[in-house]
Design an enzyme around this catalytic site. Structure first.
Site, short mmCIF file in Angstrom:
data_model
loop_
_atom_site.label_atom_id
_atom_site.label_comp_id
_atom_site.label_asym_id
_atom_site.label_seq_id
_atom_site.Cartn_x
_atom_site.Cartn_y
_atom_site.Cartn_z
CB CYS A 198 17.40 -5.11 20.66
SG CYS A 198 17.05 -5.57 22.28
CD GLU A 252 14.12 -21.49 22.54
OE1 GLU A 252 14.59 -20.95 23.50
OE2 GLU A 252 13.15 -21.08 21.92
NE ARG A 276 33.54 -17.45 29.14
CZ ARG A 276 32.45 -16.99 28.53
NH1 ARG A 276 32.08 -17.40 27.35
NH2 ARG A 276 31.51 -16.01 29.03
CB ALA A 280 18.58 -14.85 30.51
#
Lengths: 445, 445
Positions: B42, B32, B21, B11
């Site tokens: 995944c 982070e 953009r 996300a």
């Protein structure tokens, strides 16, 4: 009460079986001109590719089973030649040339479609593939003639399925069509991908080639004389399209619609409320345009047959229409579509935009991952999703169903973008290719 | 203007990239706490199954690439410990224990979810799998310890994916859970099919087994002491679920919703309009119930990240919600779901009916054909389609998407029956299994 059905294939037998379940006391008569009923026509190419399995294994239920188990008066070899609406009768001749006549209270015309072969000298040498008998003839011919070279006139989906089947039998296949575009309903770049696959499989593709006449060759095979070449083969298939069998309906004064198909309302009634039509002989509403279309497809035939039984004596099942969803396999590729092409969308009065994307069928590290191409069509005026086409070696066939459902629901491209589609690396990238297609298309709208 | 993002996973990085953009001049800072950003979480089980491919190959884009190519001020090793809404600041400490503080105009909380391990003595010996670092640790452990026997605490989809991965590495797997039902959200008969598959693959399933404590074994491995047995293994994975990382938001006084996730509106705004939340830490509306749910899924995280960028300065993208569509692979089977189970439907106030059918994934003569099981749930009061679950070895994963789209469109079961889904023998029976499921369910409604 007599329910008479003309035609014992998908639509006719679906209607007969369901009518029997609904009305135990109804007299049900099915008049089938051939001697085959209830078989999986779409499986014929795959059966032909397998010499060890007789084509009759495609029969789902025999005529005798319908007679014995469901008390359906199923008469094969009965060709109906006229519908007499004034006296509510149908008449015709049996294969033994015996005349017959049946009274109906409710009539279903389920005469299907017939192959349309080009009007050429020698066109009787072209072998079509529509009925089980055609499959039987092709299968027999392959064996008896020891076919090594085959030609196919036409390059539509039946032609391509047969091309694969014959190639599987080590038969060398040449395909011929007068038009210049391969799969003209696909965007050029997508059609090229399928064309490349055929070339890779050593299929000769003769496009823009007019056949002038067909004759038995000195060798015992068939010679196709074209404007620019002569093609000798042991067998020539004719897969140049189909047309609805609507002559009986037309002669009886029933309303005829698009592509000469029998015009029906959403309850499958023809212009005579006691006469229904279902299956490949009848038309349907398109869920995107709400206009009448003629798209012969097996699921619709089954669904329409059931709906006729539901609607025999009351308006029980209103069919919403078709999205024209279809898929076929050709060698390693699947080709799928649902809804309108950009060309069809223009003709229907939309202001369509299309966009072609390339994505992956699975997460990029997964075994079996393949490129997948999705072309999506939307309407600039309303933002509405109009259709999609897809090609790829993996994960194409069922993904198109998401678009089909969206078209039934009248979704916009923006709405489709929001749909919560399944993701796991063995089955797709995080953004399903159809979501990526919708996102990119939406930027153009 | 400063856009600060807490969390550099799906996300967070989706929002950062899209914001860049859209707004070339916006100052974008991502904080982070780990040293990994933008990786395919995944795919970790599949990478772990493959000793030859380093786990770092799952990194889609490195931190340096975001910095160099997109001018995103991406700071790894930065753990935010507080959000100061009064001064619009976030503060925390780096991995080197240096304090930091950043001012924001717009803030995104994208802190994801954390594994929830049971509160047991020795639970620090359980290895979770959520972040890339976890995958690294598991992969290292397999190699360094020469793991031959592994135990997995939990039997959810991560547990099952890891069970397959370890089995692929010839590791003997035992699975343990305190509850008595395997995949309790599936109808019993469907869950049994998956359970049978695991037994066939020689997996030991210990259900109804309470773990009392976990300790390092004398052999150097791990000993799991349970109420009824002692299980020794070289490695024990903890896959007992996840919880949203919402403490920062809670401490900052933001509204917290279902399952302790951060409550957001359809524009992804928290109760503070300058603070957004997206990804596994935030909640979502369910398209069937229109109630809030917490369903952490990768596609939603990406989609929500994009929507946050769209909505930074105006209400541009309203997210319609989730259908809870998910699929996972376990050995030869795929298990898929979309929408509500019958239990969830009851809890949401519906009067649900479910029906389980068995069909075939392809026409019966086709290579690759397998049994497919579809359970469909509808509402007796309204006829509305509420959800479906499916299990099978072939053709499950993408078929569920038709249901997902139908749920977004609010279709009834009767409407779904009418959808024109693709048919060709290599890809399905004439009636798609999901249509058959809908037809049978509709008879019960």
């Amino acid at each position: 009460m007599n329910f008479v059905i003309i035609g014992g294939d998908a639509a006719g037998m679906s209607a007969a079986s369901r009518a029997r379940r609904m009305y135990p006391d109804l007299a049900i008569t099915v008049l089938e001109q051939s001697f085959d009923v209830s078989y999986s026509a779409c499986s014929m190419p795959y059966n032909i590719a397998d010499p060890d399995t007789p084509i009759d294994s495609l029969v789902v239920r025999t005529a005798q089973e319908f007679i014995d188990k469901q008390q359906i008066n199923l008469l094969t070899g009965h060709k109906v030649t006229a519908i007499h609406r004034d006296t509510r009768q149908v008449s015709g001749k049996t294969a033994d040339n015996e005349p017959f006549c049946f009274h109906y209270d409710k009539l279903l015309i389920a005469t299907g479609a017939r192959p349309t072969l080009p009007d050429l000298p020698g066109n009787e040498l072209l072998m079509p593939l529509k009925q089980l008998e055609h499959g039987r003839q092709i299968k027999d011919a392959i064996q008896k003639r020891g076919v090594q070279k085959a030609a196919i006139l036409g390059m539509g989906y039946i032609a391509l399925e047969m091309c694969e089947a014959l190639t599987d039998l080590d038969i060398q296949v040449s395909m011929v069509k007068p038009g210049s575009r391969f799969l003209p309903w696909l965007p050029r770049d997508m059609a090229q991908i399928v064309q490349d696959e055929l070339i890779r499989k050593k299929i000769a593709l003769h496009m823009g080639t007019d056949v002038q006449h067909i004759a038995t060759a000195d060798t015992g095979g068939v010679r196709m004389v074209c404007d620019t070449m002569i093609l000798d083969a042991d067998m020539v298939l004719g897969a140049t399209g189909v047309a609805p069998c609507s002559d009986l309906a037309k002669d009886a004064g029933l309303a005829i619609g698009v592509s000469e198909s029998i015009s029906v309302d959403p309850y499958l009634r023809t212009s005579d409320p006691d006469i229904f039509a279902a299956g490949d002989c009848g038309d349907a509403f398109h869920v995107v345009t709400n206009q009448k279309v003629w798209i012969p497809l097996a699921l619709r035939a089954n669904r329409a047959g059931w709906a006729v039984a539901d609607n025999l004596f009351a308006e029980n099942t209103l069919l919403q229409g078709v999205a024209g969803t279809a898929v076929f396999k050709v060698f390693d590729l699947a080709v799928a579509r649902s809804g309108l092409t950009v060309h069809q969308a223009k003709e229907a009065g939309f202001d369509p935009v299309e966009n072609l994307i390339q994505s992956l069928s699975r997460a990029k590290w997964q075994p079996g991952v393949a490129k997948i191409y999705v072309n999506m069509v939307g309407d600039r005026k309303t933002g509405k999703l109009l259709g999609a086409q897809a090609v790829g070696a993996d994960g194409v066939a069922h993904r198109i169903n998401a678009v089909a459902v969206a078209l039934h629901a009248g979704m916009s491209v923006a709405d489709f973008i929001q749909t919560d589609l399944a993701y796991a690396p063995p089955f797709g990238p995080t953004w399903d290719p159809f979501l990526t297609a919708a996102i990119q298309l939406n930027k153009k709208l």
